[in-house]
Design a protein around this motif. Structure first.
Motif, PDB file in Angstrom:
ATOM      1  N   THR A  97     -10.289 -27.312 129.835  1.00 33.18           N
ATOM      2  CA  THR A  97     -11.241 -27.649 128.778  1.00 33.18           C
ATOM      3  C   THR A  97     -10.687 -28.592 127.719  1.00 33.18           C
ATOM      4  OG1 THR A  97     -12.366 -25.526 129.099  1.00 33.18           O
ATOM      5  CG2 THR A  97     -12.755 -26.666 127.013  1.00 33.18           C
ATOM      6  N   THR A  98      -9.500 -28.328 127.223  1.00 32.43           N
ATOM      7  CA  THR A  98      -8.966 -29.120 126.104  1.00 32.43           C
ATOM      8  C   THR A  98      -8.844 -30.591 126.459  1.00 32.43           C
ATOM      9  OG1 THR A  98      -7.758 -27.214 125.226  1.00 32.43           O
ATOM     10  CG2 THR A  98      -7.030 -29.397 124.520  1.00 32.43           C
ATOM     11  N   VAL A  99      -8.266 -30.889 127.619  1.00 27.14           N
ATOM     12  CA  VAL A  99      -8.104 -32.281 128.036  1.00 27.14           C
ATOM     13  C   VAL A  99      -9.462 -32.955 128.212  1.00 27.14           C
ATOM     14  CG1 VAL A  99      -7.274 -33.793 129.883  1.00 27.14           C
ATOM     15  CG2 VAL A  99      -5.861 -31.869 129.114  1.00 27.14           C
ATOM     16  N   ALA A 100     -10.407 -32.238 128.835  1.00 28.54           N
ATOM     17  CA  ALA A 100     -11.740 -32.803 129.054  1.00 28.54           C
ATOM     18  C   ALA A 100     -12.431 -33.120 127.730  1.00 28.54           C
ATOM     19  CB  ALA A 100     -12.586 -31.834 129.878  1.00 28.54           C
ATOM     20  N   LEU A 128     -20.875 -52.036 127.317  1.00 30.31           N
ATOM     21  CA  LEU A 128     -19.671 -51.207 127.274  1.00 30.31           C
ATOM     22  C   LEU A 128     -19.902 -49.929 126.487  1.00 30.31           C
ATOM     23  CD1 LEU A 128     -16.581 -50.817 127.685  1.00 30.31           C
ATOM     24  CD2 LEU A 128     -16.256 -52.109 125.556  1.00 30.31           C
ATOM     25  N   ALA A 129     -20.559 -50.061 125.349  1.00 34.64           N
ATOM     26  CA  ALA A 129     -20.690 -48.918 124.437  1.00 34.64           C
ATOM     27  C   ALA A 129     -21.594 -47.820 124.969  1.00 34.64           C
ATOM     28  CB  ALA A 129     -21.208 -49.407 123.081  1.00 34.64           C
ATOM     29  N   MET A 130     -22.761 -48.172 125.506  1.00 40.15           N
ATOM     30  CA  MET A 130     -23.705 -47.148 125.934  1.00 40.15           C
ATOM     31  C   MET A 130     -23.179 -46.292 127.084  1.00 40.15           C
ATOM     32  SD  MET A 130     -25.885 -47.420 123.620  1.00 40.15           S
ATOM     33  CE  MET A 130     -26.877 -46.058 124.215  1.00 40.15           C
ATOM     34  N   PRO A 131     -22.524 -46.871 128.116  1.00 44.14           N
ATOM     35  CA  PRO A 131     -21.928 -46.012 129.135  1.00 44.14           C
ATOM     36  C   PRO A 131     -20.858 -45.080 128.574  1.00 44.14           C
ATOM     37  CG  PRO A 131     -22.171 -48.230 129.985  1.00 44.14           C
ATOM     38  CD  PRO A 131     -22.492 -48.298 128.517  1.00 44.14           C
ATOM     39  N   MET A 132     -20.022 -45.573 127.656  1.00 50.11           N
ATOM     40  CA  MET A 132     -19.011 -44.694 127.067  1.00 50.11           C
ATOM     41  C   MET A 132     -19.654 -43.564 126.270  1.00 50.11           C
ATOM     42  SD  MET A 132     -15.740 -46.974 125.836  1.00 50.11           S
ATOM     43  CE  MET A 132     -16.620 -47.803 124.530  1.00 50.11           C
ATOM     44  N   LEU A 133     -20.729 -43.891 125.573  1.00 53.77           N
ATOM     45  CA  LEU A 133     -21.440 -42.879 124.797  1.00 53.77           C
ATOM     46  C   LEU A 133     -21.977 -41.771 125.695  1.00 53.77           C
ATOM     47  CD1 LEU A 133     -22.431 -42.432 121.778  1.00 53.77           C
ATOM     48  CD2 LEU A 133     -24.624 -43.310 122.585  1.00 53.77           C
ATOM     49  N   THR A 134     -22.549 -42.160 126.821  1.00 52.55           N
ATOM     50  CA  THR A 134     -23.151 -41.161 127.699  1.00 52.55           C
ATOM     51  C   THR A 134     -22.112 -40.347 128.452  1.00 52.55           C
ATOM     52  OG1 THR A 134     -24.911 -40.841 129.326  1.00 52.55           O
ATOM     53  CG2 THR A 134     -23.439 -42.665 129.708  1.00 52.55           C
ATOM     54  N   VAL A 135     -20.977 -40.957 128.810  1.00 54.05           N
ATOM     55  CA  VAL A 135     -19.906 -40.204 129.474  1.00 54.05           C
ATOM     56  C   VAL A 135     -19.319 -39.162 128.519  1.00 54.05           C
ATOM     57  CG1 VAL A 135     -17.589 -40.365 130.483  1.00 54.05           C
ATOM     58  CG2 VAL A 135     -19.344 -42.016 131.135  1.00 54.05           C
ATOM     59  N   GLY A 136     -19.107 -39.558 127.271  1.00 52.21           N
ATOM     60  CA  GLY A 136     -18.632 -38.591 126.288  1.00 52.21           C
ATOM     61  C   GLY A 136     -19.622 -37.456 126.096  1.00 52.21           C
ATOM     62  N   GLY A 137     -20.922 -37.794 126.076  1.00 55.34           N
ATOM     63  CA  GLY A 137     -21.944 -36.774 125.876  1.00 55.34           C
ATOM     64  C   GLY A 137     -22.025 -35.783 127.018  1.00 55.34           C
ATOM     65  N   ILE A 138     -21.948 -36.263 128.267  1.00 54.03           N
ATOM     66  CA  ILE A 138     -22.047 -35.355 129.413  1.00 54.03           C
ATOM     67  C   ILE A 138     -20.826 -34.450 129.481  1.00 54.03           C
ATOM     68  CG2 ILE A 138     -20.976 -36.809 131.186  1.00 54.03           C
ATOM     69  CD1 ILE A 138     -24.144 -34.653 131.596  1.00 54.03           C
ATOM     70  N   LEU A 139     -19.673 -34.950 129.027  1.00 58.96           N
ATOM     71  CA  LEU A 139     -18.481 -34.096 128.972  1.00 58.96           C
ATOM     72  C   LEU A 139     -18.628 -33.001 127.927  1.00 58.96           C
ATOM     73  CD1 LEU A 139     -15.356 -36.391 129.501  1.00 58.96           C
ATOM     74  CD2 LEU A 139     -15.823 -34.227 130.640  1.00 58.96           C
ATOM     75  N   ILE A 142     -20.808 -30.398 129.734  1.00 60.93           N
ATOM     76  CA  ILE A 142     -20.107 -29.661 130.794  1.00 60.93           C
ATOM     77  C   ILE A 142     -19.158 -28.627 130.211  1.00 60.93           C
ATOM     78  CG2 ILE A 142     -18.393 -29.897 132.630  1.00 60.93           C
ATOM     79  CD1 ILE A 142     -19.688 -32.525 133.393  1.00 60.93           C
ATOM     80  N   THR A 143     -18.402 -29.014 129.185  1.00 64.12           N
ATOM     81  CA  THR A 143     -17.439 -28.071 128.617  1.00 64.12           C
ATOM     82  C   THR A 143     -18.114 -26.946 127.850  1.00 64.12           C
ATOM     83  OG1 THR A 143     -17.178 -29.504 126.662  1.00 64.12           O
ATOM     84  CG2 THR A 143     -15.592 -29.790 128.465  1.00 64.12           C
ATOM     85  N   ASN A 144     -19.349 -27.177 127.400  1.00 60.15           N
ATOM     86  CA  ASN A 144     -20.061 -26.131 126.656  1.00 60.15           C
ATOM     87  C   ASN A 144     -20.863 -25.193 127.545  1.00 60.15           C
ATOM     88  OD1 ASN A 144     -19.586 -26.366 123.738  1.00 60.15           O
ATOM     89  ND2 ASN A 144     -20.415 -28.430 123.948  1.00 60.15           N
ATOM     90  N   LEU A 145     -21.279 -25.653 128.736  1.00 61.34           N
ATOM     91  CA  LEU A 145     -22.098 -24.805 129.599  1.00 61.34           C
ATOM     92  C   LEU A 145     -21.386 -23.510 129.983  1.00 61.34           C
ATOM     93  CD1 LEU A 145     -23.829 -27.350 132.028  1.00 61.34           C
ATOM     94  CD2 LEU A 145     -24.883 -26.015 130.197  1.00 61.34           C
ATOM     95  N   GLN A 146     -20.051 -23.559 130.089  1.00 60.65           N
ATOM     96  CA  GLN A 146     -19.299 -22.364 130.479  1.00 60.65           C
ATOM     97  C   GLN A 146     -19.378 -21.256 129.436  1.00 60.65           C
ATOM     98  OE1 GLN A 146     -15.002 -23.003 130.523  1.00 60.65           O
ATOM     99  NE2 GLN A 146     -15.201 -24.653 129.024  1.00 60.65           N
ATOM    100  N   ILE A 147     -19.828 -21.570 128.228  1.00 59.30           N
ATOM    101  CA  ILE A 147     -19.936 -20.554 127.177  1.00 59.30           C
ATOM    102  C   ILE A 147     -20.926 -19.464 127.578  1.00 59.30           C
ATOM    103  CG2 ILE A 147     -20.648 -20.168 124.772  1.00 59.30           C
ATOM    104  CD1 ILE A 147     -19.536 -22.948 124.135  1.00 59.30           C
TER     105      ILE A 147
END
Length: 450
Positions: A97-100, A128-139, A142-147
């Protein structure tokens, strides 16, 4: 309830909800941001004034090329939203989780800073910006769904609540649009989003596990110490259920992405270029997106209730826990297919007021998927399997741009043939819930099956 203390679980839950609500799915408020970009003159040089006898009465410029440029940016960003979940899912499974989350923060902050300092002259940086924004958002998602794993029998409800918050976060771009209309610059809004990274970092180290949160939760579990027993990844990735889930998800996402990516152009055409009407309908759509957080938990609550009911029956028949989880997902799968079919029918009617009702469908559709994915796939391989199905569906989602080009070009802004074709394709989504139901029935008749 086993595991960490209740205050810690609740703090993790609420801050995760706020994070998904404020940051994870902002890309899908794209229509609101496009309105601001057009006002700022982004790609305005692509517009051409109508000439000769064919010019319209208002002298409105032909901005087809500008619309295509914005559509292409959204296509690339939404493609990356799905495609990058495979490598990021692997990182989540392998490095925990931390690295992700640190990777998510890097992408998100880089994206918001880039957008903050772009202008009409440097509009190409949006690729460049919009793909980076969406990749950060999906991460973040993903890391929160396990809660949800921390809350046992309420797991599906919490997962769908987070997914609804992901959808509702698209309203952030509406707030940015409204602030812009009140004199707050686009740069100021995105610098504020960049500064929020301090909060993300603090939450990563104070309220999230270093590793994964397992399911079911061991009695002695504490954050960062669990190691689930691994099962075969490929036995799930090559299964018939996975293949049909991919078809089901791909068709639904293609409808969703095509609708969002072409919304501004659609409204402009239906409103005859009236910017006031386009703005009003854009606001209405963004507001309905915000209420996705209220729609989603009902699906999770239904799944949790059904699962508890089937678990009682499973104790008598000896059915597996996997069969119980899948059987509780069948109504959601079927309901989603029905809603998608209704969405397809409405999309084929080019009436402007109908777009108000159309705006509710995408939020409901997206709220129904992730819990089904989680129930279908084992938690120890969730990152990779979820990433794989999203990556493969991303390839299908690339069709949105050639479809948009086809509508704007050869079909002369008449999407009827495209809509009818997609409507027929939507019927394929009903195969998945049917096969899942048959698989569950087979498990019920022979409990020895896996």
């Amino acid at each position: 309830m086993a595991g960490p203390s209740l205050p810690l679980r609740v703090a993790t839950l609420l801050t995760g909800l706020l994070e998904c609500l404020g940051f994870a799915g902002v890309l899908f408020g794209w229509a609101s941001l496009v309105f601001v970009f057009k006002t700022e003159g982004y790609f305005e040089e692509l517009c051409e004034a109508d000439a000769g006898l064919l010019s319209n009465a208002t002298g409105q410029a032909d901005c087809k090329a500008q619309d295509e440029r914005f559509s292409l940016i959204f296509t690339v960003a939404s493609f990356m939203n799905n495609f990058m979940t495979l490598p990021t899912g692997y990182i989540f499974d392998r490095f925990k989780t931390t690295v992700a989350r640190l990777l998510a923060i890097f992408f998100y902050t880089s994206a918001t800073l880039t957008i903050a300092f772009t202008s009409a002259d440097s509009a190409m940086l949006l690729f460049l910006a919009m793909p980076m924004l969406t990749v950060g958002g999906i991460l973040f998602l993903i890391t929160n769904l396990q809660i949800g794993n921390l809350f046992g029998k309420h797991r599906s409800t919490i997962i769908t609540l987070y997914n609804g918050a992901f959808d509702s976060s698209s309203a952030i771009f509406l707030f940015i649009k409204l602030l812009y209309e009140q004199g707050i610059s686009l740069r100021a809004s995105f610098i504020f989003l960049s500064a929020c990274s301090i909060w993300h970092v603090g939450r990563t180290f104070l309220l999230m596990p270093r590793g994964h949160i397992p399911y079911p939760l061991p009695p002695n579990y504490s954050y960062g110490k669990s190691k689930p027993n691994l099962r075969s990844f490929w036995s799930y990735a090559l299964s018939r259920r996975f293949a049909w889930h991919l078809v089901w998800l791909s068709v639904i996402q293609l409808w969703h992405y095509l609708f969002i990516g072409t919304l501004n152009s659609l409204l402009t055409n239906l409103a005859g270029g009236d910017r006031t009407q386009v703005s009003a309908y854009t606001n209405a759509f963004a507001i309905t997106q915000f209420f996705g957080v209220l729609c989603a938990p009902w699906n999770g609550l239904l799944m949790d209730r059904l699962k508890q009911r089937y678990q009682k029956e499973a104790k008598r028949t000896g059915s597996s826990a996997a069969a119980v989880a899948l059987l509780s997902a069948v109504p959601s799968l079927t309901l989603t297919s029905l809603l998608c079919l209704g969405f397809a029918l409405c999309a084929s009617i080019p009436v402007l007021p109908l777009q108000y009702s159309m705006s509710f469908h995408p939020q409901i559709l997206r709220s129904l998927d992730p819990p089904v994915s989680l129930l279908s796939f084992p938690s120890e391989h969730f990152g990779k399997l979820f990433g794989l199905v999203m990556t493969l569906s991303a390839v299908v989602s690339l069709l949105q741009f050639p479809l948009f080009t086809l509508i704007k070009g050869p079909l002369q802004n008449n999407p009827l043939y495209v809509n009818v074709t997609l409507l027929l394709t939507t019927l394929l989504t009903f195969v998945h819930p049917f096969l899942v139901y048959r698989e569950c029935r087979a498990w019920k008749e022979d409990p020895s099956k896996p």
